[in-house]
Design a protein around this motif. Structure first.
Motif, PDB file in Angstrom:
ATOM      1  N   ARG A  35      32.971  37.410   5.729  1.00 39.12           N
ATOM      2  CA  ARG A  35      32.044  38.470   5.328  1.00 39.12           C
ATOM      3  C   ARG A  35      31.826  39.497   6.427  1.00 39.12           C
ATOM      4  O   ARG A  35      30.963  40.358   6.334  1.00 39.12           O
ATOM      5  CB  ARG A  35      30.715  37.851   4.900  1.00 39.12           C
ATOM      6  CG  ARG A  35      30.905  37.064   3.624  1.00 39.12           C
ATOM      7  CD  ARG A  35      29.927  35.915   3.444  1.00 39.12           C
ATOM      8  NE  ARG A  35      30.397  35.081   2.341  1.00 39.12           N
ATOM      9  CZ  ARG A  35      29.720  34.903   1.202  1.00 39.12           C
ATOM     10  NH1 ARG A  35      28.529  35.469   1.034  1.00 39.12           N
ATOM     11  NH2 ARG A  35      30.225  34.151   0.242  1.00 39.12           N
ATOM     12  N   CYS A  51      27.746  44.091   7.766  1.00 34.32           N
ATOM     13  CA  CYS A  51      26.754  44.593   6.816  1.00 34.32           C
ATOM     14  C   CYS A  51      25.457  44.853   7.562  1.00 34.32           C
ATOM     15  O   CYS A  51      24.963  43.997   8.282  1.00 34.32           O
ATOM     16  CB  CYS A  51      26.505  43.577   5.712  1.00 34.32           C
ATOM     17  SG  CYS A  51      25.114  44.014   4.641  1.00 34.32           S
ATOM     18  N   CYS A  57      24.072  49.097  -2.058  1.00 40.78           N
ATOM     19  CA  CYS A  57      24.724  48.364  -3.146  1.00 40.78           C
ATOM     20  C   CYS A  57      23.742  47.984  -4.250  1.00 40.78           C
ATOM     21  O   CYS A  57      24.127  47.826  -5.414  1.00 40.78           O
ATOM     22  CB  CYS A  57      25.412  47.114  -2.608  1.00 40.78           C
ATOM     23  SG  CYS A  57      24.357  46.097  -1.553  1.00 40.78           S
ATOM     24  N   CYS A  88      29.967  47.996  -6.475  1.00 41.86           N
ATOM     25  CA  CYS A  88      29.245  47.865  -5.199  1.00 41.86           C
ATOM     26  C   CYS A  88      30.217  47.949  -4.019  1.00 41.86           C
ATOM     27  O   CYS A  88      29.863  48.475  -2.953  1.00 41.86           O
ATOM     28  CB  CYS A  88      28.472  46.558  -5.150  1.00 41.86           C
ATOM     29  SG  CYS A  88      29.476  45.081  -5.408  1.00 41.86           S
ATOM     30  N   CYS A  92      29.610  50.769  -1.043  1.00 41.06           N
ATOM     31  CA  CYS A  92      29.191  50.408   0.318  1.00 41.06           C
ATOM     32  C   CYS A  92      29.741  51.402   1.331  1.00 41.06           C
ATOM     33  O   CYS A  92      30.964  51.568   1.426  1.00 41.06           O
ATOM     34  CB  CYS A  92      29.681  49.005   0.668  1.00 41.06           C
ATOM     35  SG  CYS A  92      29.316  48.551   2.388  1.00 41.06           S
ATOM     36  N   MET A  97      30.940  45.226   1.726  1.00 40.61           N
ATOM     37  CA  MET A  97      30.952  44.391   0.524  1.00 40.61           C
ATOM     38  C   MET A  97      32.411  44.031   0.296  1.00 40.61           C
ATOM     39  O   MET A  97      33.254  44.897   0.155  1.00 40.61           O
ATOM     40  CB  MET A  97      30.397  45.172  -0.673  1.00 40.61           C
ATOM     41  CG  MET A  97      30.343  44.368  -1.950  1.00 40.61           C
ATOM     42  SD  MET A  97      29.135  43.013  -1.930  1.00 40.61           S
ATOM     43  CE  MET A  97      27.605  43.913  -2.206  1.00 40.61           C
ATOM     44  N   LYS A 108      29.156  39.139   0.466  1.00 40.97           N
ATOM     45  CA  LYS A 108      28.676  39.918   1.607  1.00 40.97           C
ATOM     46  C   LYS A 108      27.921  39.044   2.599  1.00 40.97           C
ATOM     47  O   LYS A 108      27.471  37.936   2.271  1.00 40.97           O
ATOM     48  CB  LYS A 108      27.755  41.041   1.131  1.00 40.97           C
ATOM     49  CG  LYS A 108      26.443  40.546   0.552  1.00 40.97           C
ATOM     50  CD  LYS A 108      25.542  41.695   0.127  1.00 40.97           C
ATOM     51  CE  LYS A 108      25.046  42.540   1.302  1.00 40.97           C
ATOM     52  NZ  LYS A 108      24.236  41.802   2.263  1.00 40.97           N
TER      53      LYS A 108
END
Lengths: 131, 62, 715
Positions: A35, A51, A57, A88, A92, A97, A108
């Motif tokens: 992720r 992230c 998202c 999504c 992003c 994502m 994510k």
């Protein structure tokens, strides 16, 4: 809000973060299922995709499958509600994502911090950040 | 005289692609402009007398 | 809100749930509301090969299920709803479409109408490649499909409303287990005006979890809502929980997903600087049409108006349309053109004072309800849009029919006595809305308007002594169906596109106005004939597969301008070829894609012939669609028309009267149209009278014996 913070300058590209994540959530050695991503960009520089829990998202999802945990500010995908449209993923702004060909739903970072525990140089850390 | 979409159109010295679009009221967003068969993306490109100008509208509709 | 819903099960049918195989269930569902027979019918390999799905399946089932002389209101008429083999994927924008097929009250021909919403994909996920409904119930019923239980039932219904926005809410509420389950329900309904008119629509609901209300898309053209009401069917309902990314069990799921994601990114990058579909939907076209003098104004007399800017797209965006929501009408559509006005207060009618969600306005609604009636008022456009939807009335047919009635009134062909006091002048929004309310109440001149232009011409001539010749010229209908909202007057190719279309003048087949008039890309008859062969066939392919056509060319990639034949958006065409192959496992190329569509296209034309139509005389357009009928029309474009006459006939327009010039122009244009028809029929492989030849049918593989027989008998 809890989220990853990155410092590309000290990353040594050991990929232990990705291995840890993919193993924890998908029981696989395939780091394509991590992720976060550690790569080189077109200029040859190290580029870590993380992230930042920005939540863009959330608004993109047609089925309200993405939401923010009010306690820690982390943004989650509810796999049960997700219909696998991947809007999504395109929405992003950081490409954080993720989609993998084996998975019907995107996935994510949920700021668990397992990757940061394995990073030898603190290139990634878990921090409390003002929203 | 120039041609715009195969129809004769008066030429003025120094006229640009932008001038041709305005004179024809081509306000559409989806335009592909070719001058003498070359794709032209710069709206300030100067049109010469005798040029063959094509302004293709990518149709929506439906 | 308590509308006292009562349901009583009359018949129940259980079926075995099976997974979809590469886009097909290989069976359809048949429900007869006369004798209450419910059964599965197999889909053969031949049916898939020759008809693909969607409209193809609908046409085939309708041909087999009816006689050549079955009338729209015979119990034998059918309504068939069919998504296509690709429908239901959740990744590529515009992949949830169904085609609805029936014998139309307006045209007496098979009509096909395309629609979004969730009903089609949910019926597919429930186990069926089409829902085929026949018969006529002796009291009001619904058909309910529970796709998780594997159950179909016919239930008697009593509820004290006919209107779609309430029916959708009530039935969604009734069948949903909880709030979260509401998105798993879809309701098909008509409305209170549908049965009183020939232009009834079907509303297909889709529950919006953010707005917490069922929204609706429409299967608009041809009066299929009227057929549903005639059959005494209040609604068709499906419940299916468990929508996931690959219920189609695609041959190559990853390819489907990658292609979808590619388009999501393209839309994210480019939509705002192109046609702004996510901001304003198809209403962006209003601005363009007005600027290019192509907006239908006051019954297609003019092409622009100084007040048109009052209904330009940004007026709706800034004052009415909620921004930034994922508004697609099926999952995965990031083009999200299905805008809504939320908490919109109604000013007239039975729901006056209510705050409602209005889905719209589409371009056709702004151009038709607005410009074509001379009413440039965005609040009214949304209110008329809402009432058309909930009453179950086609906005396009209503607009063009009302435009005709208004011009008749303005020209003194009918008067205020005939209209029961309604001042049917252009610009009178109260009168326009009152016509709709009258249709719902089944009273007044509204009922005549609701029967459409063709019936109005007969009625006005017979009952009011109105001039039939003038009405024939200004009545914008062909085959019994009203024209949709584009001005074909100066584009010979578009005149052909509308007049030679299978179902009637709907622009889904051909939208050639820019190519013809503006780009001047098809100057000769041969060029036009080629375009009128290729585009209707290409554009109707989408309805076989389950796709929406808009993501084909309402968005295109940056490098499109470098492509040969850029106007065909080659990369997107390749996307569609790839998606069809990736879902079904059947490798197709562009050539096969065109053949797939050409087979169904010719089947549909032969179906028209089978019913006694499908000839040259049925393709003859009213003169208003070809050129100026009246002095005002001529004078509004005098420079252009005088120039043409001078160039073509070497005359001096200054020495001619307007009537003489109109006559000369008319003779020329009618002759042009005839010459075009010759060229088009030839190119399409049809006889000089417009009937598909046996040779052509065999060549393209639409060689079913019953089809060849009809063609042979009618050469």
């Amino acid at each position: 809000m809890k989220r990853l913070v990155k410092d590309e300058k000290v990353c040594i590209e050991c990929h232990r973060c990705e291995e840890t994540c993919a193993h924890a959530y998908f029981k696989t050695a395939d780091i394509g299922k991590a992720r976060l991503q550690v790569e080189r960009n077109r200029q040859g520089e190290i580029d870590i995709t993380i992230c930042t829990q920005c939540g863009k998202c959330i608004q993109a999802c047609p089925v309200l499958a993405i939401s923010r945990n009010p306690k820690n500010g982390v943004v989650y995908v509810d796999k049960n509600k997700c219909v696998g449209c991947f809007i999504c993923v395109a929405a992003c702004p950081l490409n954080a994502m993720m989609r993998h060909k084996d998975e019907l739903e995107p996935f994510k970072c949920i700021a668990c911090g397992l990757c940061t525990e394995q990073c030898p140089t603190q290139a990634i850390t878990l921090q409390e950040v003002e929203e | 005289m120039i041609k715009v979409n195969n129809r004769p159109f008066p030429h003025e010295k120094g006229m640009t692609v932008r001038d041709v679009l305005e004179a024809n009221k081509f306000t559409y967003e989806g335009l592909i402009i070719r001058v003498n068969d070359q794709l032209v993306e710069d709206r300030d490109h100067i049109i010469q007398d005798g040029d063959d100008v094509k302004v293709i509208h990518i149709c929506q509709g439906g | 809100m308590d509308h006292k819903l009562e349901l009583k099960q009359l018949k129940q049918f259980s079926y075995e749930r099976k997974p979809i195989e590469r886009g097909y269930n290989n069976r359809t569902l048949y429900v007869n509301v006369s004798d209450q027979e419910i059964k599965e019918k197999p889909v053969t390999e031949e049916m898939k090969e020759k008809f693909v799905g969607g409209k193809g399946f609908g046409m085939k089932l309708l041909w087999d299920g009816t006689r050549p002389d079955t009338k729209w209101n015979d119990p034998e008429n059918e309504i068939i709803i069919s998504p296509g083999p690709v429908a239901g994927i959740t990744q590529y924008p515009g992949s949830g479409k169904s085609l609805v097929v029936s014998i139309s009250p307006a045209t007496d021909l098979p009509i096909d109408s395309n629609v979004g919403g969730y009903f089609g994909p949910y019926v597919k996920f429930s186990g069926f490649d089409a829902l085929e409904v026949q018969g006529k119930a002796d009291r009001e019923v619904i058909v309910y499909i529970d796709g998780n239980e594997g159950s179909v039932s016919i239930d008697q219904i009593a509820v004290d409303t006919d209107d779609a926005h309430l029916i959708s809410e009530i039935l969604t509420e009734h069948y949903a287990k909880d709030e979260d389950d509401k998105r798993n329900i879809s309701v098909v309904s008509s409305g209170s005006a549908a049965k009183n008119s020939y232009m009834g629509v079907l509303n297909f609901s889709f529950y919006d979890p953010r707005r917490q209300v069922p929204r609706m898309k429409q299967a608009g053209r041809g009066g299929i809502g009227t057929v549903l009401a005639d059959k005494n069917i209040k609604a068709l309902v499906v419940r299916f929980a468990g929508t996931k990314g690959d219920l189609n069990n695609s041959y190559d799921y990853d390819k489907v997903a990658r292609t979808g994601l590619k388009l999501h990114r393209e839309i994210e990058r480019l939509d705002d600087s192109l046609f702004r579909m996510r901001q304003v939907g198809t209403a962006n076209i209003t601005d363009t049409m007005d600027k290019y003098d192509l907006l239908p104004v006051m019954n297609f007399q003019y092409g622009s108006h100084e007040d048109a800017k009052k209904v330009y797209a940004n007026e709706f965006r800034d004052n009415y349309l909620t921004q930034g929501f994922p508004d697609g009408c099926w999952y995965g559509c990031s083009l999200a053109c299905a805008k809504t006005a939320d908490n919109f207060e109604l000013l007239t009618g039975p729901y006056k004072g209510h705050k409602v969600t209005v889905d719209g306005p589409e371009y056709e609604n702004v151009a038709g309800l607005g410009a074509n009636l001379g009413i440039f008022d965005p609040q009214y456009v949304l209110e008329a849009n809402f009432y058309c939807d909930t009453y179950g009335i086609d906005t396009i047919s209503f607009a063009t029919a009302t435009a005709f009635a208004m011009e008749c009134y303005e020209r003194g062909l009918i008067n205020q006595e005939h209209t029961g006091g309604l001042e049917l002048k252009f610009g009178n929004k109260d009168a326009a809305l009152e016509l709709l309310h009258q249709m719902s109440r089944n009273e007044g001149i509204g009922v005549q308007v609701g029967r459409g232009v063709r019936r109005m011409k007969e009625y006005f001539a017979k009952e009011f002594g109105a001039d039939p010749v003038l009405m024939q010229d200004i009545g914008m209908e062909i085959k019994g169906l009203e024209y949709s909202e584009y001005m074909p007057k100066e584009s010979l190719a578009q005149q052909g596109g509308y007049a030679m279309a299978n179902k009637g003048p709907q622009h889904d087949e051909a939208w050639l106005i820019f190519m013809d008039m503006v780009n001047n890309q098809i100057p000769t008859f041969a060029d036009k004939a080629e375009a009128l062969h290729y585009f209707p066939i290409f554009r109707t392919w989408f309805g076989l597969a389950g796709f929406c056509k808009l993501p084909w060319n309402d968005i295109f990639p940056e490098n499109n301008k470098y492509q040969e034949e850029a106007h065909k958006i080659p990369e997107h065409v390749q996307n569609y070829v790839n998606l069809f192959s990736a879902v079904t496992g059947k490798e197709i190329d562009m050539k096969e894609l065109i053949l797939q569509s050409e087979r169904v296209y010719n089947f549909q034309r032969t179906f028209n012939v089978r019913r006694g139509y499908g000839r040259r005389k049925d393709d003859m357009p009213p003169y208003r669609s070809l050129g100026p009928v009246t002095k005002e029309e001529y004078e509004s474009r005098a420079e252009r028309y005088d120039g043409q006459l001078k160039e073509l006939f070497d005359v001096d327009p200054a020495t001619m009267s307007v009537s003489e010039k109109i006559k000369m122009m008319r003779e020329h244009r009618e002759k042009q149209y005839d010459t075009l028809a010759d060229a088009v029929y030839k190119r399409r492989g049809w006889s000089a009278d417009g009937v598909p030849t046996v040779e052509h049918l065999q060549e393209i593989g639409m060689d079913l014996p019953e089809v060849l027989a009809v063609a042979e008998e009618n050469q």
